[in-house]
Design a protein around this motif. Structure first.
Motif, short mmCIF file in Angstrom:
data_model
loop_
_atom_site.label_atom_id
_atom_site.label_comp_id
_atom_site.label_asym_id
_atom_site.label_seq_id
_atom_site.Cartn_x
_atom_site.Cartn_y
_atom_site.Cartn_z
N UNK A 99 0.84 -1.20 0.00
CA UNK A 99 0.00 0.00 0.00
C UNK A 99 0.88 1.26 0.00
N UNK B 247 -0.78 2.21 7.24
CA UNK B 247 -0.28 1.54 8.44
C UNK B 247 -0.07 0.07 8.09
N UNK C 81 3.76 -3.33 14.76
CA UNK C 81 2.91 -2.42 13.99
C UNK C 81 3.65 -1.13 13.68
N UNK C 82 3.26 -0.48 12.58
CA UNK C 82 3.89 0.80 12.23
C UNK C 82 2.88 1.66 11.50
N UNK C 83 3.16 2.95 11.42
CA UNK C 83 2.29 3.86 10.67
C UNK C 83 3.13 4.94 10.02
N UNK D 49 5.87 -1.65 22.76
CA UNK D 49 4.90 -1.98 21.71
C UNK D 49 3.89 -0.84 21.55
N UNK D 50 3.50 -0.59 20.30
CA UNK D 50 2.54 0.48 20.08
C UNK D 50 1.44 0.00 19.17
N UNK E 119 -1.00 0.64 15.82
CA UNK E 119 -1.12 1.36 14.55
C UNK E 119 -2.38 0.84 13.88
N UNK E 120 -3.40 1.65 13.87
CA UNK E 120 -4.67 1.16 13.35
C UNK E 120 -5.09 1.95 12.13
N UNK E 121 -5.54 1.24 11.12
CA UNK E 121 -6.04 1.89 9.90
C UNK E 121 -7.48 2.33 10.15
N UNK E 122 -7.96 3.38 9.43
CA UNK E 122 -9.36 3.77 9.57
C UNK E 122 -10.27 2.61 9.16
N UNK F 119 -6.96 -4.43 5.23
CA UNK F 119 -5.62 -4.89 4.81
C UNK F 119 -5.73 -5.76 3.56
#
Lengths: 291, 141
Positions: A82, A153, A166-168, B6-7, B9-12, B17
Protein backbone atom coordinates in the motif's frame (compact mmCIF):
# COMPACT_ATOMS: atom_id res chain seq x y z
CA UNK A 1 38.53 -19.06 -39.86
CA UNK A 2 37.38 -15.44 -39.66
CA UNK A 3 33.90 -16.63 -38.74
CA UNK A 4 35.29 -18.82 -35.95
CA UNK A 5 37.34 -15.88 -34.72
CA UNK A 6 34.29 -13.59 -34.50
CA UNK A 7 32.24 -16.36 -32.86
CA UNK A 8 34.93 -16.72 -30.19
CA UNK A 9 35.15 -12.93 -29.87
CA UNK A 10 31.41 -12.62 -29.19
CA UNK A 11 31.30 -15.65 -26.87
CA UNK A 12 34.28 -14.33 -24.86
CA UNK A 13 32.66 -10.87 -24.77
CA UNK A 14 29.44 -12.35 -23.35
CA UNK A 15 31.34 -14.43 -20.78
CA UNK A 16 33.37 -11.40 -19.68
CA UNK A 17 30.13 -9.43 -19.29
CA UNK A 18 28.72 -12.20 -17.06
CA UNK A 19 31.85 -12.28 -14.88
CA UNK A 20 32.04 -8.49 -14.51
CA UNK A 21 28.30 -8.41 -13.75
CA UNK A 22 28.67 -11.08 -11.04
CA UNK A 23 31.36 -8.94 -9.37
CA UNK A 24 29.18 -5.82 -9.79
CA UNK A 25 26.12 -7.57 -8.33
CA UNK A 26 28.20 -8.78 -5.38
CA UNK A 27 29.70 -5.35 -4.64
CA UNK A 28 26.35 -3.62 -5.25
CA UNK A 29 24.63 -5.99 -2.83
CA UNK A 30 27.31 -5.74 -0.13
CA UNK A 31 27.36 -1.93 -0.26
CA UNK A 32 23.57 -1.67 -0.49
CA UNK A 33 23.84 0.57 -3.56
CA UNK A 34 22.73 -1.97 -6.19
CA UNK A 35 24.57 -3.58 -9.09
CA UNK A 36 23.86 -0.80 -11.58
CA UNK A 37 26.08 1.61 -9.67
CA UNK A 38 29.08 -0.60 -10.49
CA UNK A 39 28.09 -2.11 -13.82
CA UNK A 40 27.17 1.13 -15.66
CA UNK A 41 30.61 2.77 -15.22
CA UNK A 42 32.34 -0.55 -16.00
CA UNK A 43 30.41 -0.95 -19.26
CA UNK A 44 31.63 2.47 -20.36
CA UNK A 45 35.20 2.17 -19.04
CA UNK A 46 36.04 -1.50 -19.79
CA UNK A 47 33.78 -2.39 -22.71
CA UNK A 48 33.48 0.94 -24.51
CA UNK A 49 29.67 0.94 -24.43
CA UNK A 50 27.93 4.22 -25.22
CA UNK A 51 26.45 6.02 -22.20
CA UNK A 52 22.75 5.46 -23.12
CA UNK A 53 23.36 1.74 -23.81
CA UNK A 54 25.10 1.43 -20.42
CA UNK A 55 22.16 3.21 -18.75
CA UNK A 56 19.64 1.02 -20.62
CA UNK A 57 21.54 -2.03 -19.36
CA UNK A 58 21.39 -0.58 -15.83
CA UNK A 59 17.58 -0.69 -15.99
CA UNK A 60 17.58 -4.36 -17.01
CA UNK A 61 19.96 -5.07 -14.14
CA UNK A 62 17.63 -3.38 -11.65
CA UNK A 63 14.57 -5.23 -12.98
CA UNK A 64 16.31 -8.62 -12.68
CA UNK A 65 17.77 -8.06 -9.21
CA UNK A 66 14.70 -6.42 -7.69
CA UNK A 67 12.47 -9.24 -8.97
CA UNK A 68 14.98 -11.85 -7.71
CA UNK A 69 15.29 -10.42 -4.20
CA UNK A 70 11.85 -8.80 -4.02
CA UNK A 71 9.89 -12.04 -4.22
CA UNK A 72 11.10 -13.11 -0.76
CA UNK A 73 10.26 -9.69 0.75
CA UNK A 74 6.73 -9.78 -0.68
CA UNK A 75 6.22 -13.40 0.44
CA UNK A 76 7.28 -12.49 4.01
CA UNK A 77 5.01 -9.40 3.88
CA UNK A 78 7.91 -7.10 4.68
CA UNK A 79 7.17 -5.02 1.55
CA UNK A 80 4.28 -2.68 2.31
CA UNK A 81 2.41 -2.77 -1.01
CA UNK A 82 0.00 0.00 0.00
CA UNK A 83 2.73 2.48 0.97
CA UNK A 84 4.90 1.44 -2.01
CA UNK A 85 2.05 1.90 -4.48
CA UNK A 86 1.11 5.27 -2.97
CA UNK A 87 4.68 6.58 -3.34
CA UNK A 88 4.97 5.30 -6.93
CA UNK A 89 2.66 8.17 -7.87
CA UNK A 90 5.78 10.34 -7.38
CA UNK A 91 8.65 8.08 -8.50
CA UNK A 92 7.12 6.94 -11.82
CA UNK A 93 6.63 10.44 -13.34
CA UNK A 94 10.10 11.31 -12.04
CA UNK A 95 11.57 8.28 -13.84
CA UNK A 96 9.71 9.10 -17.07
CA UNK A 97 11.09 12.66 -16.99
CA UNK A 98 14.61 11.41 -16.16
CA UNK A 99 14.71 8.80 -18.94
CA UNK A 100 13.29 11.29 -21.47
CA UNK A 101 15.97 13.81 -20.47
CA UNK A 102 18.66 11.16 -21.02
CA UNK A 103 17.40 10.40 -24.53
CA UNK A 104 17.26 14.12 -25.40
CA UNK A 105 20.78 14.72 -24.03
CA UNK A 106 22.00 11.78 -26.14
CA UNK A 107 20.31 13.15 -29.27
CA UNK A 108 21.88 16.55 -28.57
CA UNK A 109 25.35 14.93 -28.47
CA UNK A 110 25.66 15.76 -24.79
CA UNK A 111 26.78 12.27 -23.71
CA UNK A 112 29.81 13.83 -22.01
CA UNK A 113 27.56 15.97 -19.82
CA UNK A 114 25.54 12.85 -19.00
CA UNK A 115 28.72 11.01 -18.06
CA UNK A 116 29.86 13.83 -15.75
CA UNK A 117 26.42 14.02 -14.13
CA UNK A 118 26.45 10.21 -13.66
CA UNK A 119 29.83 10.42 -11.90
CA UNK A 120 28.62 13.24 -9.64
CA UNK A 121 25.46 11.29 -8.71
CA UNK A 122 27.55 8.18 -7.93
CA UNK A 123 29.78 10.25 -5.65
CA UNK A 124 26.72 11.84 -4.03
CA UNK A 125 25.00 8.56 -3.12
CA UNK A 126 28.07 7.06 -1.42
CA UNK A 127 27.63 8.96 1.88
CA UNK A 128 23.94 8.04 1.76
CA UNK A 129 24.77 4.35 2.07
CA UNK A 130 26.50 5.08 5.41
CA UNK A 131 23.89 7.54 6.65
CA UNK A 132 21.19 5.02 7.53
CA UNK A 133 19.73 5.36 10.95
CA UNK A 134 20.47 1.81 12.14
CA UNK A 135 17.39 1.98 14.33
CA UNK A 136 15.44 -1.26 14.08
CA UNK A 137 12.17 0.16 15.38
CA UNK A 138 11.86 3.96 15.40
CA UNK A 139 9.82 5.67 18.15
CA UNK A 140 6.24 6.18 16.89
CA UNK A 141 5.28 9.54 15.36
CA UNK A 142 1.78 10.82 14.54
CA UNK A 143 0.49 10.22 10.99
CA UNK A 144 -0.50 13.18 8.84
CA UNK A 145 -4.07 13.50 7.51
CA UNK A 146 -3.25 11.89 4.14
CA UNK A 147 -1.59 8.87 5.71
CA UNK A 148 -4.59 8.41 8.00
CA UNK A 149 -7.08 8.73 5.16
CA UNK A 150 -5.27 6.15 3.01
CA UNK A 151 -4.63 3.81 5.93
CA UNK A 152 -0.84 3.84 5.49
CA UNK A 153 -0.28 1.54 8.44
CA UNK A 154 0.82 -2.05 8.69
CA UNK A 155 2.29 -4.80 10.78
CA UNK A 156 4.96 -7.42 10.22
CA UNK A 157 6.35 -10.27 12.25
CA UNK A 158 9.97 -9.69 13.21
CA UNK A 159 11.62 -13.09 13.57
CA UNK A 160 14.74 -11.66 15.22
CA UNK A 161 12.74 -9.77 17.85
CA UNK A 162 10.10 -12.51 18.11
CA UNK A 163 7.20 -10.06 18.03
CA UNK A 164 4.61 -8.53 15.71
CA UNK A 165 5.61 -4.95 14.93
CA UNK A 166 2.91 -2.42 13.99
CA UNK A 167 3.89 0.80 12.23
CA UNK A 168 2.29 3.86 10.67
CA UNK A 169 3.48 6.32 8.03
CA UNK A 170 4.21 9.81 9.39
CA UNK A 171 4.83 12.70 6.96
CA UNK A 172 3.77 11.91 3.41
CA UNK A 173 4.43 15.28 1.70
CA UNK A 174 8.23 15.42 2.14
CA UNK A 175 8.40 11.68 1.36
CA UNK A 176 6.60 12.27 -1.96
CA UNK A 177 9.05 15.10 -2.79
CA UNK A 178 12.11 12.94 -2.13
CA UNK A 179 10.55 10.06 -4.07
CA UNK A 180 10.02 12.28 -7.12
CA UNK A 181 13.69 13.27 -7.00
CA UNK A 182 14.70 9.62 -6.57
CA UNK A 183 12.59 8.79 -9.64
CA UNK A 184 14.29 11.47 -11.77
CA UNK A 185 17.77 10.22 -10.75
CA UNK A 186 16.79 6.59 -11.34
CA UNK A 187 15.23 7.33 -14.74
CA UNK A 188 18.11 9.47 -15.89
CA UNK A 189 21.00 7.20 -14.91
CA UNK A 190 19.56 3.66 -14.78
CA UNK A 191 20.36 3.19 -11.11
CA UNK A 192 17.88 2.01 -8.47
CA UNK A 193 18.07 5.10 -6.28
CA UNK A 194 17.42 2.88 -3.26
CA UNK A 195 19.52 5.14 -1.05
CA UNK A 196 17.08 8.03 -1.56
CA UNK A 197 14.02 5.81 -1.26
CA UNK A 198 15.12 4.21 2.00
CA UNK A 199 16.01 7.67 3.31
CA UNK A 200 12.48 8.94 2.61
CA UNK A 201 10.86 5.80 4.02
CA UNK A 202 12.92 5.90 7.23
CA UNK A 203 13.28 9.63 7.89
CA UNK A 204 9.92 10.99 6.75
CA UNK A 205 7.53 8.05 6.92
CA UNK A 206 9.24 6.71 10.07
CA UNK A 207 9.02 3.08 8.93
CA UNK A 208 10.98 0.29 10.65
CA UNK A 209 14.30 -0.50 8.93
CA UNK A 210 13.23 -3.87 7.51
CA UNK A 211 9.96 -2.54 6.09
CA UNK A 212 11.78 0.47 4.59
CA UNK A 213 14.36 -1.76 2.88
CA UNK A 214 11.78 -4.23 1.54
CA UNK A 215 9.34 -1.52 0.38
CA UNK A 216 12.20 0.34 -1.33
CA UNK A 217 13.08 -2.88 -3.17
CA UNK A 218 9.46 -3.26 -4.32
CA UNK A 219 9.39 0.34 -5.52
CA UNK A 220 12.76 0.14 -7.31
CA UNK A 221 11.36 -2.49 -9.70
CA UNK A 222 8.32 -0.40 -10.63
CA UNK A 223 10.37 2.81 -11.01
CA UNK A 224 12.90 0.97 -13.18
CA UNK A 225 10.07 -0.37 -15.36
CA UNK A 226 9.09 3.25 -16.11
CA UNK A 227 12.63 4.20 -17.19
CA UNK A 228 13.22 0.87 -18.93
CA UNK A 229 10.01 1.24 -20.95
CA UNK A 230 11.18 4.58 -22.36
CA UNK A 231 14.74 3.39 -23.03
CA UNK A 232 13.62 0.07 -24.57
CA UNK A 233 11.11 1.73 -26.90
CA UNK A 234 13.70 4.39 -27.77
CA UNK A 235 16.17 1.66 -28.81
CA UNK A 236 18.69 2.05 -25.98
CA UNK A 237 18.40 -1.42 -24.43
CA UNK A 238 20.73 -3.80 -26.26
CA UNK A 239 19.83 -7.38 -25.25
CA UNK A 240 23.19 -8.85 -26.30
CA UNK A 241 24.77 -6.65 -23.64
CA UNK A 242 21.84 -6.51 -21.19
CA UNK A 243 21.01 -10.24 -21.00
CA UNK A 244 24.41 -11.47 -19.74
CA UNK A 245 24.71 -8.48 -17.43
CA UNK A 246 21.23 -9.11 -15.96
CA UNK A 247 21.99 -12.80 -15.35
CA UNK A 248 25.42 -12.04 -13.83
CA UNK A 249 24.22 -9.19 -11.62
CA UNK A 250 21.23 -11.19 -10.31
CA UNK A 251 23.58 -14.07 -9.44
CA UNK A 252 26.11 -11.69 -7.82
CA UNK A 253 23.34 -10.03 -5.78
CA UNK A 254 22.17 -13.48 -4.66
CA UNK A 255 25.72 -14.36 -3.59
CA UNK A 256 25.95 -11.06 -1.74
CA UNK A 257 22.69 -11.67 0.11
CA UNK A 258 24.03 -15.09 1.23
CA UNK A 259 27.36 -13.62 2.35
CA UNK A 260 26.01 -10.49 4.02
CA UNK A 261 24.63 -12.01 7.25
CA UNK A 262 28.10 -13.31 8.14
CA UNK A 263 29.86 -10.01 7.45
CA UNK A 264 30.09 -6.72 9.31
CA UNK A 265 27.87 -4.57 7.12
CA UNK A 266 29.57 -1.23 7.78
CA UNK A 267 33.08 -2.70 7.37
CA UNK A 268 32.14 -4.22 4.01
CA UNK A 269 30.70 -0.91 2.85
CA UNK A 270 33.82 0.99 3.89
CA UNK A 271 35.91 -1.58 2.00
CA UNK A 272 34.04 -1.31 -1.31
CA UNK A 273 32.84 2.29 -1.32
CA UNK A 274 36.29 3.60 -2.40
CA UNK A 275 36.01 1.28 -5.44
CA UNK A 276 32.73 2.93 -6.42
CA UNK A 277 34.24 6.39 -5.74
CA UNK A 278 37.17 5.53 -8.05
CA UNK A 279 34.74 4.44 -10.79
CA UNK A 280 32.78 7.68 -10.36
CA UNK A 281 35.93 9.78 -10.66
CA UNK A 282 37.03 7.83 -13.75
CA UNK A 283 33.61 8.44 -15.32
CA UNK A 284 33.86 12.19 -14.60
CA UNK A 285 37.36 12.36 -16.08
CA UNK A 286 36.12 10.60 -19.23
CA UNK A 287 33.25 13.05 -19.42
CA UNK A 288 35.81 15.84 -19.51
CA UNK A 289 37.74 13.98 -22.21
CA UNK A 290 40.65 13.14 -19.92
CA UNK A 291 42.26 9.66 -20.11
CA UNK B 1 19.51 -1.15 18.25
CA UNK B 2 16.55 0.69 19.83
CA UNK B 3 13.45 -1.30 20.74
CA UNK B 4 10.64 0.93 21.99
CA UNK B 5 7.52 -0.17 23.82
CA UNK B 6 4.90 -1.98 21.71
CA UNK B 7 2.54 0.48 20.08
CA UNK B 8 -0.72 0.48 18.23
CA UNK B 9 -1.12 1.36 14.55
CA UNK B 10 -4.67 1.16 13.35
CA UNK B 11 -6.04 1.89 9.90
CA UNK B 12 -9.36 3.77 9.57
CA UNK B 13 -12.41 1.44 9.42
CA UNK B 14 -12.87 1.99 5.64
CA UNK B 15 -9.40 0.55 4.88
CA UNK B 16 -9.05 -3.22 4.78
CA UNK B 17 -5.62 -4.89 4.81
CA UNK B 18 -4.69 -6.60 1.55
CA UNK B 19 -5.65 -10.30 1.66
CA UNK B 20 -2.80 -12.84 2.13
CA UNK B 21 -3.47 -14.18 -1.39
CA UNK B 22 -2.42 -10.77 -2.79
CA UNK B 23 1.09 -11.31 -1.41
CA UNK B 24 1.17 -14.93 -2.64
CA UNK B 25 0.11 -13.96 -6.15
CA UNK B 26 2.53 -11.06 -6.38
CA UNK B 27 5.38 -13.34 -5.27
CA UNK B 28 4.33 -15.75 -8.00
CA UNK B 29 4.21 -12.94 -10.59
CA UNK B 30 7.78 -11.90 -9.70
CA UNK B 31 9.18 -15.42 -9.85
CA UNK B 32 7.39 -16.46 -13.04
CA UNK B 33 8.13 -13.14 -14.78
CA UNK B 34 11.82 -13.19 -13.93
CA UNK B 35 12.25 -16.90 -14.72
CA UNK B 36 10.42 -16.62 -18.03
CA UNK B 37 12.28 -13.50 -19.17
CA UNK B 38 15.71 -14.85 -18.23
CA UNK B 39 14.94 -18.20 -19.92
CA UNK B 40 13.92 -16.42 -23.14
CA UNK B 41 16.90 -14.04 -23.00
CA UNK B 42 19.51 -16.75 -22.31
CA UNK B 43 18.08 -19.13 -24.92
CA UNK B 44 17.80 -16.50 -27.63
CA UNK B 45 21.22 -15.02 -26.79
CA UNK B 46 22.80 -18.46 -27.30
CA UNK B 47 20.91 -18.80 -30.58
CA UNK B 48 22.01 -15.30 -31.62
CA UNK B 49 25.68 -16.11 -31.07
CA UNK B 50 25.38 -19.36 -33.05
CA UNK B 51 23.39 -17.88 -35.93
CA UNK B 52 25.43 -14.66 -36.31
CA UNK B 53 28.97 -15.94 -36.86
CA UNK B 54 30.03 -12.59 -38.35
CA UNK B 55 28.93 -10.58 -35.31
CA UNK B 56 31.66 -9.24 -33.02
CA UNK B 57 31.64 -7.40 -29.73
CA UNK B 58 32.33 -4.20 -31.65
CA UNK B 59 29.47 -4.68 -34.10
CA UNK B 60 27.05 -5.56 -31.31
CA UNK B 61 28.01 -2.50 -29.27
CA UNK B 62 27.74 -0.15 -32.23
CA UNK B 63 24.36 -1.35 -33.53
CA UNK B 64 21.47 -2.60 -31.41
CA UNK B 65 20.23 -5.75 -33.21
CA UNK B 66 16.59 -5.40 -32.06
CA UNK B 67 15.83 -1.97 -33.55
CA UNK B 68 13.55 -3.50 -36.19
CA UNK B 69 11.40 -5.27 -33.59
CA UNK B 70 10.45 -2.43 -31.23
CA UNK B 71 6.93 -1.97 -32.59
CA UNK B 72 4.14 -4.47 -31.94
CA UNK B 73 3.68 -5.31 -35.66
CA UNK B 74 7.46 -5.71 -36.06
CA UNK B 75 7.72 -7.89 -32.96
CA UNK B 76 4.69 -9.99 -33.96
CA UNK B 77 5.92 -10.72 -37.46
CA UNK B 78 9.45 -11.37 -36.16
CA UNK B 79 8.19 -13.91 -33.63
CA UNK B 80 6.01 -15.56 -36.27
CA UNK B 81 9.01 -15.94 -38.57
CA UNK B 82 11.19 -17.30 -35.72
CA UNK B 83 13.62 -14.36 -35.71
CA UNK B 84 16.19 -14.66 -32.89
CA UNK B 85 16.24 -10.84 -32.50
CA UNK B 86 12.46 -10.84 -32.00
CA UNK B 87 12.82 -13.41 -29.21
CA UNK B 88 15.54 -11.28 -27.59
CA UNK B 89 13.08 -8.36 -27.68
CA UNK B 90 10.35 -10.57 -26.22
CA UNK B 91 12.61 -11.47 -23.27
CA UNK B 92 13.13 -7.77 -22.51
CA UNK B 93 9.42 -7.01 -22.89
CA UNK B 94 8.53 -9.79 -20.39
CA UNK B 95 11.14 -8.44 -17.95
CA UNK B 96 9.76 -4.88 -18.21
CA UNK B 97 6.16 -6.14 -18.04
CA UNK B 98 6.68 -8.06 -14.78
CA UNK B 99 6.41 -4.98 -12.49
CA UNK B 100 3.45 -3.81 -14.59
CA UNK B 101 1.60 -7.06 -13.84
CA UNK B 102 2.45 -6.50 -10.17
CA UNK B 103 0.82 -3.04 -10.31
CA UNK B 104 -2.17 -4.55 -12.15
CA UNK B 105 -2.57 -7.07 -9.30
CA UNK B 106 -2.53 -4.19 -6.80
CA UNK B 107 -5.24 -2.44 -8.82
CA UNK B 108 -7.38 -5.60 -8.73
CA UNK B 109 -7.10 -6.04 -4.95
CA UNK B 110 -7.67 -2.36 -4.08
CA UNK B 111 -10.71 -2.32 -6.36
CA UNK B 112 -12.03 -5.51 -4.78
CA UNK B 113 -11.62 -3.91 -1.35
CA UNK B 114 -13.67 -0.90 -2.48
CA UNK B 115 -10.80 1.56 -1.87
CA UNK B 116 -11.44 4.29 -4.40
CA UNK B 117 -8.39 6.46 -3.74
CA UNK B 118 -5.88 3.61 -3.76
CA UNK B 119 -7.58 2.14 -6.87
CA UNK B 120 -7.24 5.51 -8.62
CA UNK B 121 -3.58 5.87 -7.54
CA UNK B 122 -2.73 2.36 -8.80
CA UNK B 123 -4.54 2.98 -12.08
CA UNK B 124 -2.65 6.25 -12.53
CA UNK B 125 0.70 4.49 -11.91
CA UNK B 126 -0.22 1.79 -14.43
CA UNK B 127 -1.32 4.42 -16.96
CA UNK B 128 1.97 6.31 -16.59
CA UNK B 129 4.02 3.12 -17.03
CA UNK B 130 2.15 2.27 -20.24
CA UNK B 131 2.42 5.89 -21.42
CA UNK B 132 6.21 5.71 -21.05
CA UNK B 133 6.47 2.43 -22.97
CA UNK B 134 3.91 3.09 -25.70
CA UNK B 135 4.03 6.87 -26.20
CA UNK B 136 7.16 8.57 -24.78
CA UNK B 137 9.65 5.88 -25.88
CA UNK B 138 8.53 5.72 -29.54
CA UNK B 139 8.17 9.55 -29.58
CA UNK B 140 11.73 10.26 -28.43
CA UNK B 141 13.26 7.54 -30.60
Amino acid sequence: MARLSSLVDLAVFVMLLVLVAIAAGLVGSLTGLGGGVVVIPLLVILFGASVPIAIGTGFVTILATSSATGAAYVRDRLSDLRIGMFLEIATVPGALIGATATVFLTHANLESALLIALGVVLLAIIPGSLARRHIELPPPLPSDARAQRLGLTGEYHDNALGQDVPYQAAETSPALGVMFGAGVVSGMFGIGGGVFKVLALERFLNLPMKVATATSNFMIGVTAAAGAGVMLAAGYVNPVVAAPVAVGTAFGAYLGSRLLPGLQNRTVRLLFLPVIAALAIEVILRGFGLP
Amino acid sequence: MTIPEPREATAPPSVKPLPPEAYVRMTLVLRVGLGLSLAILIGSLGAYIMTHPGATSGSVLSANPILGYLSFPGLGSGLASGSVEAFLTLGLVVLVATPLVRVLSGFYYFRQGGERTMTAITLAVLGMLLFGLLVIGPWVR
